[in-house]
Design an enzyme around this catalytic site. Sequence first.
Site, PDB file in Angstrom:
ATOM      1  N   GLU A 237       2.271  -7.915  -5.119  1.00 25.57           N
ATOM      2  CA  GLU A 237       1.966  -9.342  -5.007  1.00 25.57           C
ATOM      3  C   GLU A 237       1.313  -9.891  -6.277  1.00 25.57           C
ATOM      4  O   GLU A 237       0.185  -9.525  -6.613  1.00 25.57           O
ATOM      5  CB  GLU A 237       1.035  -9.614  -3.828  1.00 25.57           C
ATOM      6  CG  GLU A 237       0.757 -11.098  -3.639  1.00 25.57           C
ATOM      7  CD  GLU A 237      -0.076 -11.418  -2.416  1.00 25.57           C
ATOM      8  OE1 GLU A 237      -0.077 -12.585  -1.998  1.00 25.57           O
ATOM      9  OE2 GLU A 237      -0.739 -10.503  -1.886  1.00 25.57           O
TER      10      GLU A 237
ATOM     11  N   GLU B 189      -0.120 -17.238   5.686  1.00 23.88           N
ATOM     12  CA  GLU B 189      -1.384 -16.777   5.132  1.00 23.88           C
ATOM     13  C   GLU B 189      -2.180 -17.995   4.641  1.00 23.88           C
ATOM     14  O   GLU B 189      -2.380 -18.203   3.451  1.00 23.88           O
ATOM     15  CB  GLU B 189      -1.160 -15.780   3.996  1.00 23.88           C
ATOM     16  CG  GLU B 189      -2.434 -15.025   3.639  1.00 23.88           C
ATOM     17  CD  GLU B 189      -2.291 -14.149   2.405  1.00 23.88           C
ATOM     18  OE1 GLU B 189      -3.009 -13.140   2.327  1.00 23.88           O
ATOM     19  OE2 GLU B 189      -1.480 -14.479   1.526  1.00 23.88           O
TER      20      GLU B 189
END
EC number: 5.3.1.22
Length: 255
Positions: free
Chosen positions: A137, A235
Amino acid sequence: MYLAACIEWLFAAEHQSFPDRIHAAKAAGLKAVEFHLWRDKPLDDVRRALDETGVRLTSMVVEPRRSLVDPAQHDEFLAAVRDSLQAAKEAGAQALVVASGFTRPEVSRQEQHAIAVGVLKRAAALAEQAGIPLVLEPLNTRVEHPGMFLDSTAEGLDMVEEVGSPNLRLLYDMYHSTVMGEDPAQVLAGRFHLVGHVQVADVPGRHQPGSGTVDWARYIGILRELGYTGAVGLEYKPQGPTLETLATARAALSL
């Protein structure tokens, strides 16, 4: 595409325990959940709640978090990958998230990139043996993560390509990408096969989609055109009761 609630934040105000958050996600019509660190979570209870509800656990984070660009931390990083792969098996997680760690100003970017690719190759080999993929990520350096080495989707995709393992893919977080001024159509063009997971939150504020300035019809349209059929991780930090923000997010995302 289907939605996955990040229960680190969603349903947290309403339910203290993670198993209760999983049941709340199921009651809200969600097919999947995800969370961040795992060592402080009751994994046996989490797995039980997943089995009871049929909800999937899309991802959790390799822990403890260690640097990919600092060779002095590589042994600890690989140990964390081994431990986290075992925990993922126990919990039923479908993927493990890794980030780069902070940049080393005294070392060239090219050298740090090569160092990260080297250790990711070793980590991907462990993931292949376990049958659980890792997702790398990139994180924005403009708001939440100043000093992080990997803040570019393009460079993250380069790393995944150089590692060349089916068990390493990119986690494309549309929030981090947008904060860094990237356009998803441009950064993903021709390379979306290297992406393993997608997460979303609006800009500014990292709140629910529909609360900010992102053109979600366009962003989700891009994912559809690229053929994405996986989880879209919610998220975000809810502004208000989770179910109200979830309704806003669903309307914005048309999912």
